[in-house]
Enzyme design. Structure first.
Site, PDB file in Angstrom:
ATOM      1  N   VAL A 173      -3.668  -0.950   0.006  1.00 55.56           N
ATOM      2  CA  VAL A 173      -5.113  -0.727   0.102  1.00 55.56           C
ATOM      3  C   VAL A 173      -5.571  -0.664  -1.359  1.00 55.56           C
ATOM      4  O   VAL A 173      -5.344   0.327  -2.045  1.00 55.56           O
ATOM      5  CB  VAL A 173      -5.443   0.563   0.875  1.00 55.56           C
ATOM      6  CG1 VAL A 173      -6.947   0.823   0.875  1.00 55.56           C
ATOM      7  CG2 VAL A 173      -4.913   0.473   2.299  1.00 55.56           C
ATOM      8  N   PRO A 174      -6.154  -1.752  -1.853  1.00 56.97           N
ATOM      9  CA  PRO A 174      -6.273  -1.980  -3.298  1.00 56.97           C
ATOM     10  C   PRO A 174      -7.356  -1.187  -4.031  1.00 56.97           C
ATOM     11  O   PRO A 174      -8.344  -1.740  -4.525  1.00 56.97           O
ATOM     12  CB  PRO A 174      -6.545  -3.483  -3.371  1.00 56.97           C
ATOM     13  CG  PRO A 174      -7.288  -3.780  -2.115  1.00 56.97           C
ATOM     14  CD  PRO A 174      -6.673  -2.880  -1.072  1.00 56.97           C
ATOM     15  N   CYS A 175      -7.148   0.104  -4.167  1.00 58.26           N
ATOM     16  CA  CYS A 175      -8.099   0.923  -4.909  1.00 58.26           C
ATOM     17  C   CYS A 175      -8.115   0.553  -6.396  1.00 58.26           C
ATOM     18  O   CYS A 175      -9.086   0.827  -7.095  1.00 58.26           O
ATOM     19  CB  CYS A 175      -7.808   2.407  -4.716  1.00 58.26           C
ATOM     20  SG  CYS A 175      -6.125   2.908  -5.108  1.00 58.26           S
ATOM     21  N   HIS A 176      -7.059  -0.110  -6.859  1.00 63.52           N
ATOM     22  CA  HIS A 176      -7.014  -0.534  -8.266  1.00 63.52           C
ATOM     23  C   HIS A 176      -8.031  -1.635  -8.553  1.00 63.52           C
ATOM     24  O   HIS A 176      -8.323  -1.914  -9.713  1.00 63.52           O
ATOM     25  CB  HIS A 176      -5.600  -1.003  -8.640  1.00 63.52           C
ATOM     26  CG  HIS A 176      -5.108  -2.164  -7.833  1.00 63.52           C
ATOM     27  ND1 HIS A 176      -4.555  -1.998  -6.565  1.00 63.52           N
ATOM     28  CD2 HIS A 176      -5.104  -3.494  -8.078  1.00 63.52           C
ATOM     29  CE1 HIS A 176      -4.227  -3.185  -6.091  1.00 63.52           C
ATOM     30  NE2 HIS A 176      -4.547  -4.113  -6.986  1.00 63.52           N
TER      31      HIS A 176
END
Length: 158
Positions: free
Chosen positions: A121-124
């Site tokens: 889950v690409p919070c970056h």
């Protein structure tokens, strides 16, 4: 059943946890902070393989069942994060607008910080309104590494 296992990747040790048949946590480090049973389940192995492919530039998205534990607002943010394509970024404000809460920019930042399933889950991929890199659980150098990896991967796999 809740299980956890640790794997070495180019960025260091990453923990992968499964809860009742879905990936529930992915985080940096080898601390069993959740007190889960150490077990390398088939689903954890599948997630580990997909992460290896991601780091090798061979995977552009993840196909895993996910389980989130958080508030309705947090879950809406985490769902929005999953719509950010590989190699792209969005600002906290853009996420707030996407979920229909235009004044919740800071709350989006806090939900992003509490994302339990890093990388997958690409919070970056969330950056400041001016495109600057902002906080990340793995540190800003890790965030930059992931974004650069994805830029290279998205060129190879448009």
């Amino acid at each position: 059943m809740k299980s956890i296992w640790y794997y070495d990747y180019p960025v260091g040790v990453i923990a992968i946890a499964e809860t009742d048949g879905a990936i529930s946590n992915v985080f940096f480090g080898d601390d069993n902070r959740m007190g889960l049973e150490m077990a390398q389940t088939p689903l954890i192995q599948k997630a580990a393989a997909q992460l290896r492919e991601y780091f090798a530039g061979q995977r552009t998205d993840f196909t895993l069942p996910l389980s989130f534990s958080g508030t309705e607002f947090q879950q809406s943010v985490w769902q929005a994060l999953q719509t950010i394509a590989l190699g792209e970024t969005r600002s906290y404000k853009e996420i707030a607008l996407q979920i229909g809460k235009p004044k919740a920019v800071r709350a989006v930042g806090m939900a992003n910080k509490r994302n339990p399933i890093s990388i997958i889950v690409p919070c970056h991929r969330v950056v400041g309104h001016d495109g600057s890199l902002t906080g990340y659980a793995g540190g800003l150098s890790m965030k930059q590494y992931l974004l650069e990896l994805e830029q290279k991967t998205s060129v190879v796999h448009p």
